[in-house]
Design an enzyme around this catalytic site. Structure first.
Site, PDB file in Angstrom:
ATOM      1  N   GLU A  74     -87.451 -35.679 -41.687  1.00 21.38           N
ATOM      2  CA  GLU A  74     -88.095 -34.376 -41.390  1.00 21.38           C
ATOM      3  C   GLU A  74     -89.225 -34.185 -42.537  1.00 21.38           C
ATOM      4  O   GLU A  74     -90.320 -33.576 -42.066  1.00 21.38           O
ATOM      5  CB  GLU A  74     -87.128 -32.999 -41.617  1.00 21.38           C
ATOM      6  N   HIS A 110     -81.590 -24.458 -32.175  1.00 25.28           N
ATOM      7  CA  HIS A 110     -80.180 -24.108 -33.002  1.00 25.28           C
ATOM      8  C   HIS A 110     -80.097 -23.578 -34.131  1.00 25.28           C
ATOM      9  O   HIS A 110     -79.506 -23.820 -34.794  1.00 25.28           O
ATOM     10  CB  HIS A 110     -79.855 -25.641 -33.099  1.00 25.28           C
ATOM     11  N   ARG A 141     -79.723 -22.507 -29.186  1.00 20.41           N
ATOM     12  CA  ARG A 141     -79.137 -23.507 -28.081  1.00 20.41           C
ATOM     13  C   ARG A 141     -78.625 -22.841 -27.018  1.00 20.41           C
ATOM     14  O   ARG A 141     -78.803 -23.272 -26.054  1.00 20.41           O
ATOM     15  CB  ARG A 141     -77.973 -24.113 -28.976  1.00 20.41           C
ATOM     16  N   ASP A 150     -70.388 -27.143 -33.854  1.00 20.87           N
ATOM     17  CA  ASP A 150     -71.157 -28.016 -34.963  1.00 20.87           C
ATOM     18  C   ASP A 150     -70.743 -27.445 -36.170  1.00 20.87           C
ATOM     19  O   ASP A 150     -70.610 -28.143 -37.172  1.00 20.87           O
ATOM     20  CB  ASP A 150     -72.699 -28.625 -34.660  1.00 20.87           C
ATOM     21  N   PHE A 197     -82.950 -28.295 -40.136  1.00 20.57           N
ATOM     22  CA  PHE A 197     -83.782 -29.347 -40.793  1.00 20.57           C
ATOM     23  C   PHE A 197     -85.183 -29.060 -40.765  1.00 20.57           C
ATOM     24  O   PHE A 197     -85.938 -29.803 -41.483  1.00 20.57           O
ATOM     25  CB  PHE A 197     -83.268 -30.708 -40.043  1.00 20.57           C
TER      26      PHE A 197
END
Lengths: 281, 317
Positions: free
Chosen positions: B61, B112, B170, B120, B86
């Site tokens: 990233e 997300h 998401r 997650d 990220f």
């Protein structure tokens, strides 16, 4: 081609500019600047294909990105002597309200600068982006970048090195200033870089090593050779062995002048070793 | 109050993907970058139609942000996308130096975001991103509320010169804004007028605010609901005009109460018109695994939490 003695005159004048700039504000980075003076003078005055004036997009001309932004004194001097902005402005280095910030930035609109640098390890990614942009635009000019060797300890470089080879960014010539020094001491003692040539090669780069990184003729030839290797599917790396503080005897063979300005006496001594050539600002 | 109808649940990231497909067709300068998350960001159609304008960066990233900055030199408009975690915290310094300080026209598109990423867990559920991004000088921060608005916002930022952080999520959430509503950066949208309390919401909590307002109406409480899709620049005028009428505020966001929308609300109120405010936000905590619904319930981010906050703030008037 500019004659070597003409380039040498610019080199000596650039050294004087660097020394006077850091002395005036008692801060800045003379060691690495002096080590890269021959390279940047040759790059801008011999190797690069440049248009008149400056615009951010830099279409149809070569571009340069300085990743190790702390050597701003040499960058500013070379840009000013090349005509990007008045040489008198070197007088404002690191002063309040100056376009010549401690580390280079686009924020104050200084012609010649295309990205801020100083926080290390980011320049190669930016250079790759600019190189990809050139390919998309059908622009066959090249992108150059310069990196410190200690700077390669930053992980982002290796993301960039992997990407450039994996994606055949072959309009990019990245030079590593291998002076073997960093703030806390010799690079091999702080965090060894190992065999840089092999590291770049195993990542898929075409690598040239230049043992005499402060020899103008060697640099000019290396840049010519590097240019001839572009467009062949691999990014090109020049590993340039330089001497920090080159041209000023008491600043050589030590990392002590990484970020320290000379005293009045030291300045006088250093300038005495580099008599005026093109006129002080 | 004004009624809104869910046209069918959809994910905001698909709104991003659909807009990218459209931009691929209409704006030749738009390029897309991704860090190994094409499927999650819904950009395969853009890639299929414009393979030369897509850059797969890999799981790197920091390099992606730098390459995006470089691509602006020469006139491209890079949309760099990955998960919000990220796209912000991991690469804060790259964004700060190479994009924000350098004034580069990069669009950081982050999916997300927040706890509703779900199972997650906390490693991926960033709740601090709005704060980090809004603190960067010159950065525009946008958190659209549904599929339609995410699509409209994506199209709008392509026309905006300067760095933008676009945040979406998401899960499939209610899709209730008009299909072709024009997106105006920095202009909050009045959804339902009221007189007793102002609910300032962003992201999919706007829908939760509308549900809460309906239930409050049944209790005889008139809530004004405003969609603050843009957190920076902050539409002070819309907030101040509303509180002049209502005299109290509830802010609602899927983000830590430190650094988020609520804090921008509080600052504006403190300077111009101090009135009571309650925060619907996470309380300086990390998230955890669970379904989006479970997490919104546990972390106090749903319509029930908004209703409760309204009842509380009304007592402080």
């Amino acid at each position: 081609m500019a004659k070597l003695d003409e380039l040498q005159d610019i080199v000596v004048q650039t050294r004087r500019d660097i020394l006077r700039m850091v002395h005036k504000v008692n801060s800045g980075h003379p060691g690495g600047s002096l080590g890269c003076t021959e390279f940047l003078v040759a790059l801008y005055n011999e190797a690069m294909d440049l248009k008149e004036g400056f615009d951010m997009d830099g279409k149809d001309e070569d571009l340069f990105f300085l990743s190790n932004g702390h050597i701003s004194p040499v960058f500013y001097s070379v840009l000013a002597r090349k005509g990007y902005f008045p040489v008198e402005e070197l007088n404002t280095f690191r002063l309040l309200n100056s376009r010549l910030q401690g580390h280079p930035t686009t924020h104050e609109g200084l012609p010649g600068i295309r990205v801020a640098s100083g926080s290390l390890g980011q320049g190669m990614s930016v250079a790759i982006g600019a190189a990809l942009g050139k390919k998309l635009n059908g622009d066959d000019k090249l992108v150059y970048s310069l990196h410190g060797d200690g700077e390669l300890q930053e992980g982002q470089n290796w993301e960039a090195i992997m990407y450039a080879a994996g994606n055949k960014v072959d309009n990019l010539i990245s030079t590593v200033d291998r002076n073997g020094q960093q703030i806390d001491g010799p690079t091999e003692e702080i965090l060894p870089l190992g065999n840089l040539k092999e590291k770049f090669e195993v990542f898929g780069w075409d690598v040239l090593e230049v043992a005499e990184g402060n020899n103008l003729e060697a640099i000019v030839n290396a840049l010519k050779e590097a240019k001839s290797r572009t467009g062949k599917g691999k990014p090109v790396c020049i590993i340039l062995d330089t001497m920090m503080g080159n041209g000023v005897d008491f600043m050589m063979h030590t990392h002590a002048w990484h970020g320290k300005a000379p005293s009045d006496e030291q300045l006088e001594n250093a300038l005495g070793q580099n008599p005026e050539t093109l006129g002080d600002y | 109050m004004t009624k809104y109808i869910d046209q069918g649940k959809n994910d905001t990231r698909s709104g991003y993907g659909e807009a990218m497909t459209e931009l691929g067709r209409t704006n030749p300068n738009v390029v897309a970058l991704c860090a190994d998350l094409i499927g999650s960001l819904k950009i395969q159609p853009f890639i299929d139609e414009n393979p030369e304008r897509f850059f797969q960066i890999g799981i790197a990233e920091a390099n992606m942000m730098g390459i995006a900055a470089g691509l602006t030199i020469g006139g491209k408009i890079p949309f760099a996308s990955t998960f919000a975690n990220f796209a912000t915290g991991r690469v804060y310094d790259q964004i700060r130096q190479s994009i924000a300080y350098s004034g580069k026209n990069v669009k950081i598109c982050a999916s997300h975001a927040g706890v509703t990423l779900g199972e997650d867990g906390a490693t991926h559920q960033i709740l601090e991103d709005i704060g980090m991004m809004k603190m960067l000088p010159g950065m525009t921060v946008i958190n659209p509320c549904d599929f339609n608005q995410t699509k409209a916002a994506t199209l709008a930022i392509a026309e905006h010169e300067g760095p933008v952080y676009l945040r979406f999520g998401r899960p499939k959430v209610a899709n209730f804004t008009p299909v072709d509503q024009k997106f105006e950066i920095g202009k909050a949208l009045m959804l339902s007028e009221g007189t007793d309390v102002t609910i300032i919401a962003t992201g999919h909590l706007v829908w939760e605010a509308l549900i809460a307002a309906e239930r409050l109406e049944e209790q005889g409480i008139s809530a004004e609901v405003i969609n603050f899709h843009t957190i920076k620049p902050f539409d002070e005028e819309a907030l101040l005009k509303s509180v002049k009428k209502t005299g109290c505020v509830v802010s609602a966001e899927e983000h830590n109460f430190l650094g988020g929308l609520g804090e921008s609300v509080a600052r504006t109120l403190t300077v111009h018109n101090p009135v009571p405010q309650e925060f619907v936000a996470t309380q300086d905590t990390f998230g955890e695994s669970g379904t989006p619904e479970q997490l919104m319930e546990k972390y106090g981010l749903n319509n029930k939490a908004i209703e409760k906050a309204v009842l509380k703030v009304l007592k402080r008037k």
